[in-house]
Design an enzyme around this catalytic site. Structure first.
Site, PDB file in Angstrom:
ATOM      1  N   CYS A   1      75.059   1.246  31.107  1.00 40.83           N
ATOM      2  CA  CYS A   1      75.638   0.766  32.369  1.00 40.83           C
ATOM      3  C   CYS A   1      76.089  -0.678  32.176  1.00 40.83           C
ATOM      4  CB  CYS A   1      74.604   0.859  33.495  1.00 40.83           C
ATOM      5  SG  CYS A   1      75.160   0.033  35.002  1.00 40.83           S
TER       6      CYS A   1
ATOM      7  N   CYS B   1      74.244  -3.216  34.422  1.00 42.08           N
ATOM      8  CA  CYS B   1      72.886  -3.500  33.932  1.00 42.08           C
ATOM      9  C   CYS B   1      72.965  -4.515  32.789  1.00 42.08           C
ATOM     10  CB  CYS B   1      72.206  -2.218  33.444  1.00 42.08           C
ATOM     11  SG  CYS B   1      71.625  -1.125  34.747  1.00 42.08           S
TER      12      CYS B   1
ATOM     13  N   ASP C   1      84.280 -11.167  39.853  1.00 41.22           N
ATOM     14  CA  ASP C   1      84.976  -9.972  39.379  1.00 41.22           C
ATOM     15  C   ASP C   1      86.002 -10.357  38.319  1.00 41.22           C
ATOM     16  OD1 ASP C   1      85.416  -6.928  40.844  1.00 41.22           O
ATOM     17  OD2 ASP C   1      86.909  -7.609  39.394  1.00 41.22           O
TER      18      ASP C   1
ATOM     19  N   HIS D   1      68.815  -0.568  38.235  1.00 38.46           N
ATOM     20  CA  HIS D   1      69.937   0.365  38.374  1.00 38.46           C
ATOM     21  C   HIS D   1      69.752   1.290  39.579  1.00 38.46           C
ATOM     22  CE1 HIS D   1      73.496   2.475  36.980  1.00 38.46           C
ATOM     23  NE2 HIS D   1      72.907   3.551  37.477  1.00 38.46           N
TER      24      HIS D   1
ATOM     25  N   ASN E   1      82.237   0.467  47.495  1.00 35.45           N
ATOM     26  CA  ASN E   1      82.887   1.752  47.268  1.00 35.45           C
ATOM     27  C   ASN E   1      81.837   2.757  46.804  1.00 35.45           C
ATOM     28  OD1 ASN E   1      85.464   0.704  47.843  1.00 35.45           O
ATOM     29  ND2 ASN E   1      85.623  -0.122  45.767  1.00 35.45           N
TER      30      ASN E   1
ATOM     31  N   HIS F   1      77.037   1.582  39.377  1.00 34.52           N
ATOM     32  CA  HIS F   1      75.869   0.725  39.640  1.00 34.52           C
ATOM     33  C   HIS F   1      76.168   0.055  40.975  1.00 34.52           C
ATOM     34  CE1 HIS F   1      72.664  -2.273  38.007  1.00 34.52           C
ATOM     35  NE2 HIS F   1      72.972  -2.685  39.244  1.00 34.52           N
TER      36      HIS F   1
ATOM     37  N   HIS G   1      77.109  -1.976  43.947  1.00 32.17           N
ATOM     38  CA  HIS G   1      77.603  -3.351  44.034  1.00 32.17           C
ATOM     39  C   HIS G   1      78.339  -3.550  45.343  1.00 32.17           C
ATOM     40  CE1 HIS G   1      80.620  -0.904  41.928  1.00 32.17           C
ATOM     41  NE2 HIS G   1      81.557  -1.664  42.483  1.00 32.17           N
TER      42      HIS G   1
ATOM     43  N   HIS H   1      81.265  -5.868  46.955  1.00 29.90           N
ATOM     44  CA  HIS H   1      82.348  -6.817  46.724  1.00 29.90           C
ATOM     45  C   HIS H   1      82.319  -7.834  47.868  1.00 29.90           C
ATOM     46  CE1 HIS H   1      84.776  -4.188  43.890  1.00 29.90           C
ATOM     47  NE2 HIS H   1      84.017  -3.260  44.473  1.00 29.90           N
TER      48      HIS H   1
HETATM   49  P1  AMP Z   1      84.422  -0.453  42.039  1.00 33.91           P
HETATM   50  O1  AMP Z   1      85.798   0.063  41.773  1.00 33.91           O
HETATM   51  O2  AMP Z   1      84.104  -0.605  43.493  1.00 33.91           O
HETATM   52  O3  AMP Z   1      83.393   0.354  41.291  1.00 33.91           O
HETATM   53  O4  AMP Z   1      84.392  -1.930  41.488  1.00 33.91           O
HETATM   54  C1  AMP Z   1      84.071  -2.258  40.159  1.00 33.91           C
HETATM   55  C2  AMP Z   1      84.542  -3.667  39.956  1.00 33.91           C
HETATM   56  O5  AMP Z   1      83.948  -4.146  38.759  1.00 33.91           O
HETATM   57  C3  AMP Z   1      86.055  -3.818  39.792  1.00 33.91           C
HETATM   58  O6  AMP Z   1      86.554  -4.685  40.808  1.00 33.91           O
HETATM   59  C4  AMP Z   1      86.202  -4.405  38.397  1.00 33.91           C
HETATM   60  O7  AMP Z   1      87.250  -5.341  38.300  1.00 33.91           O
HETATM   61  C5  AMP Z   1      84.844  -5.040  38.180  1.00 33.91           C
HETATM   62  N1  AMP Z   1      84.438  -5.186  36.788  1.00 33.91           N
HETATM   63  C6  AMP Z   1      84.420  -4.242  35.822  1.00 33.91           C
HETATM   64  N2  AMP Z   1      83.961  -4.752  34.680  1.00 33.91           N
HETATM   65  C7  AMP Z   1      83.655  -6.045  34.914  1.00 33.91           C
HETATM   66  C8  AMP Z   1      83.131  -7.112  34.130  1.00 33.91           C
HETATM   67  N3  AMP Z   1      82.808  -6.947  32.835  1.00 33.91           N
HETATM   68  N4  AMP Z   1      82.945  -8.315  34.712  1.00 33.91           N
HETATM   69  C9  AMP Z   1      83.270  -8.508  36.015  1.00 33.91           C
HETATM   70  N5  AMP Z   1      83.752  -7.539  36.812  1.00 33.91           N
HETATM   71  C10 AMP Z   1      83.952  -6.326  36.277  1.00 33.91           C
END
Ligand code: AMP
Length: 112
Positions: free
Chosen positions: A3, A6, A29, A45, A85, A96, A98, A100
């Site tokens: 993940c 994680c 992000d 997780h 989401n 995982h 999260h 926003h």
């Molecule tokens: P979601 O589409 O709601 O699952 O959002 C996942 C978010 O994680 C997206 O906005 C990506 O741009 C962000 N994301 C993915 N990988 C990374 C990373 N390594 N560092 C920071 N943000 C990330």
């Protein structure tokens, strides 16, 4: 389990840290959709909001209570949006939990 969030929370993958405490981690992000775009996650997780239940109520309270701290530290003094989401229809790309935090400008009213 493989993940990415994680790994970010453990510092194994670098991130721009916005906030951290014992249970919660927040980082900027990588593909911001607003002038300020921070992700707030529990360090343990949990796959999504859909996986929450009574056993995770204390942890999720900690995550939610971190959100205004993150927003304040990020300079969001005029409001912001919090989004999580969930699953396929919610277009959740990282499995995982999260939240926003989006802000730094007047955001569009419509989401869908
Ligand atoms: P979601 O589409 O709601 O699952 O959002 C996942 C978010 O994680 C997206 O906005 C990506 O741009 C962000 N994301 C993915 N990988 C990374 C990373 N390594 N560092 C920071 N943000 C990330």
């Amino acid at each position: 389990m493989d993940c990415i969030f994680c790994a970010i929370a453990k510092g194994e993958i670098p991130s721009k840290i916005a906030y951290e405490d014992e249970h919660v981690f927040a980082f900027y992000d990588i593909a911001p959709q607003a002038p300020v775009h921070v992700l707030v996650i529990p360090k343990v997780h949990i796959s999504s909001v859909d996986a929450l239940d009574e056993s995770t109520s204390e942890l999720i309270a900690r995550v939610m209570l971190a959100i205004p701290k993150v927003a304040k530290a990020a300079g969001l003094t005029n409001g912001y949006r919090v989004i999580s989401n969930v699953g396929e229809d919610g277009c959740q790309s990282v499995k995982h939990l999260h939240f926003h935090i989006l802000g730094g400008k007047k955001l569009p009213e419509t989401m869908a």
